[in-house]
Design a protein around this motif. Structure first.
Motif, short mmCIF file in Angstrom:
data_model
loop_
_atom_site.label_atom_id
_atom_site.label_comp_id
_atom_site.label_asym_id
_atom_site.label_seq_id
_atom_site.Cartn_x
_atom_site.Cartn_y
_atom_site.Cartn_z
N GLU A 133 -42.08 -47.93 -68.19
CA GLU A 133 -42.18 -46.47 -68.80
C GLU A 133 -43.08 -46.61 -69.94
N PRO A 134 -44.34 -45.96 -69.67
CA PRO A 134 -45.23 -46.13 -70.86
C PRO A 134 -44.84 -45.86 -72.17
N SER A 135 -43.83 -45.00 -72.13
CA SER A 135 -43.37 -44.71 -73.74
C SER A 135 -42.36 -45.60 -74.11
N LEU A 136 -42.06 -46.78 -73.68
CA LEU A 136 -40.91 -47.74 -74.04
C LEU A 136 -41.68 -48.81 -74.63
N ASP A 137 -41.10 -49.22 -75.65
CA ASP A 137 -41.70 -50.64 -76.01
C ASP A 137 -40.67 -51.50 -75.48
N ASP A 138 -41.24 -52.25 -74.52
CA ASP A 138 -40.63 -53.49 -73.84
C ASP A 138 -40.71 -54.98 -74.26
N SER A 139 -40.98 -54.91 -75.26
CA SER A 139 -41.38 -56.48 -75.88
C SER A 139 -40.10 -57.25 -76.00
N ALA A 140 -39.05 -56.52 -75.87
CA ALA A 140 -37.69 -57.62 -76.00
C ALA A 140 -37.19 -57.87 -74.60
N GLY A 141 -37.85 -56.81 -73.62
CA GLY A 141 -37.49 -57.06 -72.05
C GLY A 141 -35.70 -56.84 -72.09
N THR A 142 -35.29 -55.78 -72.56
CA THR A 142 -33.91 -55.49 -72.79
C THR A 142 -33.63 -54.51 -71.58
N GLU A 143 -32.56 -54.97 -70.80
CA GLU A 143 -32.09 -54.15 -69.75
C GLU A 143 -30.64 -54.08 -69.76
N PRO A 144 -29.88 -52.97 -69.04
CA PRO A 144 -28.36 -53.17 -69.24
C PRO A 144 -27.54 -54.32 -68.46
N LYS A 145 -26.93 -55.15 -68.99
CA LYS A 145 -26.14 -56.19 -68.29
C LYS A 145 -24.60 -55.64 -68.23
N THR A 146 -23.97 -56.40 -67.13
CA THR A 146 -22.50 -55.89 -67.21
C THR A 146 -21.73 -56.63 -68.23
N SER A 147 -22.14 -57.69 -68.84
CA SER A 147 -21.52 -58.36 -69.99
C SER A 147 -22.49 -58.90 -71.10
N CYS A 148 -22.02 -58.68 -72.48
CA CYS A 148 -22.92 -58.86 -73.55
C CYS A 148 -22.09 -59.38 -74.58
N LYS A 149 -22.33 -60.74 -75.16
CA LYS A 149 -21.87 -61.29 -76.35
C LYS A 149 -22.24 -60.72 -77.49
N VAL A 150 -21.26 -60.22 -78.26
CA VAL A 150 -21.57 -59.62 -79.77
C VAL A 150 -20.78 -60.58 -80.64
N GLU A 151 -21.09 -60.49 -81.80
CA GLU A 151 -20.08 -61.13 -83.07
C GLU A 151 -18.72 -60.60 -82.70
N GLU A 152 -18.47 -59.42 -82.46
CA GLU A 152 -17.17 -59.08 -82.42
C GLU A 152 -16.62 -59.23 -81.23
N GLY A 153 -17.02 -59.92 -79.95
CA GLY A 153 -16.49 -60.24 -78.75
C GLY A 153 -17.39 -59.68 -77.78
N GLU A 154 -16.79 -59.35 -76.69
CA GLU A 154 -17.62 -59.12 -75.39
C GLU A 154 -17.88 -57.60 -74.90
N LEU A 155 -18.93 -57.01 -74.96
CA LEU A 155 -19.20 -55.85 -74.30
C LEU A 155 -19.46 -55.63 -72.80
N THR A 156 -18.87 -54.96 -72.36
CA THR A 156 -19.00 -54.86 -70.83
C THR A 156 -19.53 -53.50 -70.41
N LEU A 157 -20.42 -53.18 -69.32
CA LEU A 157 -20.92 -52.06 -68.74
C LEU A 157 -20.60 -52.00 -67.23
N PRO A 158 -20.52 -50.91 -66.73
CA PRO A 158 -20.27 -50.88 -65.13
C PRO A 158 -21.35 -51.75 -64.50
N LYS A 159 -21.12 -52.04 -63.21
CA LYS A 159 -22.39 -52.74 -62.46
C LYS A 159 -23.12 -51.44 -61.88
N PHE A 160 -24.28 -51.46 -61.86
CA PHE A 160 -25.10 -50.55 -61.31
C PHE A 160 -25.50 -51.07 -60.01
N TYR A 161 -25.22 -50.04 -58.69
CA TYR A 161 -25.40 -50.58 -57.44
C TYR A 161 -26.56 -50.29 -57.00
N ASP A 162 -26.98 -51.12 -55.96
CA ASP A 162 -28.34 -51.22 -55.41
C ASP A 162 -28.55 -49.78 -54.56
#
Ligand code: SF4
Ligand code: SF4
Length: 325
Positions: free
Chosen positions: A120-149
């Protein structure tokens, strides 16, 4: 006074329009809540998943589920609500046939993510971020639902009792369905709670229904005559392949039908039905059949065939994915 019924409303991959359609019942909503308690309605009430899990199985009488199923959380809810309600209604075109979210089935999960998060041209993609089902942060684990095919209509995920069609469902269709529930007059399981005729049968232009279609034009190319059938003016109208019940709202606004009520009961595939209907009336010359070249030229005028013939029904069509080379 008879005991009140227990209703639930839920939304999955949805635009929110189906929720607005419920509100569009206006003062009828007061009649509904007089006869039914609403136990779940995320757009209006803060009911937690744990509250629903704590209900006994079959506790709710009817759950109206709008939106298609696109991720693991929506699938979990579909199974949970199936367990907690006696009657599960696929409410609106997304739950019924996949609707516009279902057009994403032309692309893989990877392609959807690449478009949304990297290209998407309006996005700054330099960090390559995209949603993940699990992500470790200082406070613990953050989870997101799995995006289906893929995108799934509700009945591809769980057992559905009834369907209320439309994008969103027209108010008279909603009210008739709710009345049938209150009166205990629901038809046999699996029924689409809407008229069985095709839109052309209730369309005010049907006296002039086209016997022949003079080529294919896009809506902006024609100053459409408000009395004549769209097909007769060369504009594709899904009326012959679409269930009635919308009170011809688009036609009355001088726009052709795009097919949101889904197919009539005898039609398995709405897109195939309209392609066959158009094939029988498309003519450049009254006297002779189209040559292959003329057919090809005519078809090239349909700029978005899938979006035109399968805008609402791709996810439940006979051919429901794009074949990759
Ligand atoms: S059926 Fe139409 S109005 Fe309802 S959620 Fe889907 S896109 Fe929105
Ligand atoms: S094709 Fe469209 S405009 Fe013509 S009669 Fe049917 S619904 Fe009406």
């Amino acid at each position: 006074m008879a005991e009140k019924l227990k209703f639930g409303f839920y939304w999955a991959a949805s635009c929110g329009g189906c929720e607005i359609a419920v509100l569009d019942t206006n003062e009828k909503l007061l009649d509904i809540v007089e006869r039914a308690d609403i136990l779940l309605w995320p757009v209006a009430m803060d009911t937690k998943k744990a509250d629903v899990e704590a209900m006994p199985d079959g506790h709710m009488d009817v759950v109206f589920f709008n939106g298609s199923v696109r991720n693991s959380e929506q699938e979990e809810w579909a199974h949970l609500l199936r367990k907690k309600t006696k009657t599960l209604v696929a409410f609106g075109s997304c739950a019924h046939h996949g609707c516009i979210p279902g057009l994403a089935n032309l692309h893989s999960r990877r392609e959807v993510f690449d478009t949304a998060y990297h290209e998407e041209p309006s996005l700054d993609d330099s960090a390559g971020t995209e949603p993940k089902t699990s992500c470790k942060v200082e406070e613990g684990e953050l989870t997101l639902p799995k995006f289906y095919d893929g995108v799934y209509p509700l009945d591809q995920v769980t057992d559905v009792d009834y369907y209320i069609p439309g994008c969103p469902p027209p108010v008279p269709v909603i009210i008739a369905a709710v009345q049938a529930i209150f009166d205990g007059k629901l038809p046999e399981k699996g029924t689409v709670l809407a008229p069985t005729k095709a839109l052309c049968d209730e369309c005010p232009r049907n006296k002039h229904v086209a016997k022949k279609m003079p080529g294919i034009k896009r809506t902006w190319e024609v100053n459409a005559d408000q009395e004549k059938c769209f097909l007769e003016q060369g504009i594709i109208c899904m009326g012959p392949a679409t269930r009635a019940g919308c009170e011809s709202r688009c036609i009355n606004g001088n726009q052709p039908c795009t097919g949101c009520m889904g197919p009539t009961p005898e039609v398995r595939d709405q897109g195939a039905k309209i392609i066959s209907a158009l094939g029988s009336i498309l003519k450049v010359d009254e006297e002779k059949e189209l040559t292959e070249e003329e057919t090809r030229q005519l078809l090239s005028k349909v700029k978005d065939p899938v979006g035109t013939f399968y805008m609402y029904g791709l996810a439940s069509a006979t051919i429901n994915r794009r074949r990759k080379k």
